[in-house]
Scaffold this motif. Sequence first.
Motif, PDB file in Angstrom:
ATOM      1  N   ALA A  54       0.826  -1.207   0.000  1.00 45.14           N
ATOM      2  CA  ALA A  54       0.000   0.000   0.000  1.00 45.14           C
ATOM      3  C   ALA A  54       0.861   1.257   0.000  1.00 45.14           C
ATOM      4  O   ALA A  54       0.609   2.202  -0.756  1.00 45.14           O
ATOM      5  N   MET A  55       1.887   1.278   0.829  1.00 46.55           N
ATOM      6  CA  MET A  55       2.687   2.493   0.980  1.00 46.55           C
ATOM      7  C   MET A  55       3.535   2.781  -0.248  1.00 46.55           C
ATOM      8  O   MET A  55       3.623   3.919  -0.707  1.00 46.55           O
ATOM      9  N   VAL A  56       4.167   1.751  -0.794  1.00 46.38           N
ATOM     10  CA  VAL A  56       4.922   1.946  -2.034  1.00 46.38           C
ATOM     11  C   VAL A  56       3.962   2.290  -3.174  1.00 46.38           C
ATOM     12  O   VAL A  56       4.262   3.149  -4.013  1.00 46.38           O
ATOM     13  N   GLY A  57       2.798   1.633  -3.200  1.00 43.43           N
ATOM     14  CA  GLY A  57       1.827   1.887  -4.250  1.00 43.43           C
ATOM     15  C   GLY A  57       1.332   3.324  -4.269  1.00 43.43           C
ATOM     16  O   GLY A  57       1.154   3.909  -5.346  1.00 43.43           O
ATOM     17  N   VAL A  58       1.123   3.906  -3.092  1.00 41.47           N
ATOM     18  CA  VAL A  58       0.682   5.309  -3.029  1.00 41.47           C
ATOM     19  C   VAL A  58       1.727   6.220  -3.656  1.00 41.47           C
ATOM     20  O   VAL A  58       1.402   7.123  -4.441  1.00 41.47           O
ATOM     21  N   GLY A  59       2.995   5.999  -3.329  1.00 44.17           N
ATOM     22  CA  GLY A  59       4.044   6.811  -3.927  1.00 44.17           C
ATOM     23  C   GLY A  59       4.161   6.594  -5.421  1.00 44.17           C
ATOM     24  O   GLY A  59       4.343   7.552  -6.197  1.00 44.17           O
ATOM     25  N   LEU A  60       4.032   5.356  -5.845  1.00 43.67           N
ATOM     26  CA  LEU A  60       4.110   5.019  -7.266  1.00 43.67           C
ATOM     27  C   LEU A  60       3.004   5.721  -8.040  1.00 43.67           C
ATOM     28  O   LEU A  60       3.244   6.340  -9.090  1.00 43.67           O
TER      29      LEU A  60
END
Length: 202
Positions: A54-60
């Motif tokens: 979730a956290m990497v996906g938000v930045g991506l």
Amino acid sequence: MRARRIAHATLIAAAAALPLAASAHVGVDGAAHHSAGFMQGFLHPFTGLDHLAAMVGVGLWSALAARGARDLFWAPLGFAAMLLAGALLGLAGARVPAVEPMIAASLLVIGLLVATRLRLPGPVAAAVVGAFAVFHGVAHGYELSGASGAAAAVAGMVLATALLHLAGIAIGWTLRRRSTLLPRVAGGAVALFGVALLTQVV
């Protein structure tokens, strides 16, 4: 050809990770908090597959959908702020219904946002991911409630969240002009992970 090989490798890795979905949050994550402290909180997002995705996906997504540099940080800041708010609610002993289904749904939604590169106004993007971040935060905070060192653990968790957002932004900014396939594959893998979690908690 190289991009195709990377895409295939990503899909294989995602498929291999799906059996781990059952241990991504329930039970396994809680065990990390028996001894609370800054480092336990900091390491937690790296060991919980649902939170990591979730956290990497938000930045991506922020990098892929941004019109310019000023759009990059709306969603990450919204997520981090509401994660903190949710964690404080959890520390206070608040029980929020459907925490696990909402965490799973967040992966599905974030994955689709990444795959489609959907552009939203900054405040709307922050509100969308922030609404899901509350549930991530409550899950952590409730696990920590009553433990000594809980405040330090939450601080570590928020810092790790910010770093993971930055990592996602860096990856997304690199890919936004170089590849259209890899972001779609990554987003699809996150969405599939969300679906796998939903089938286990609904």
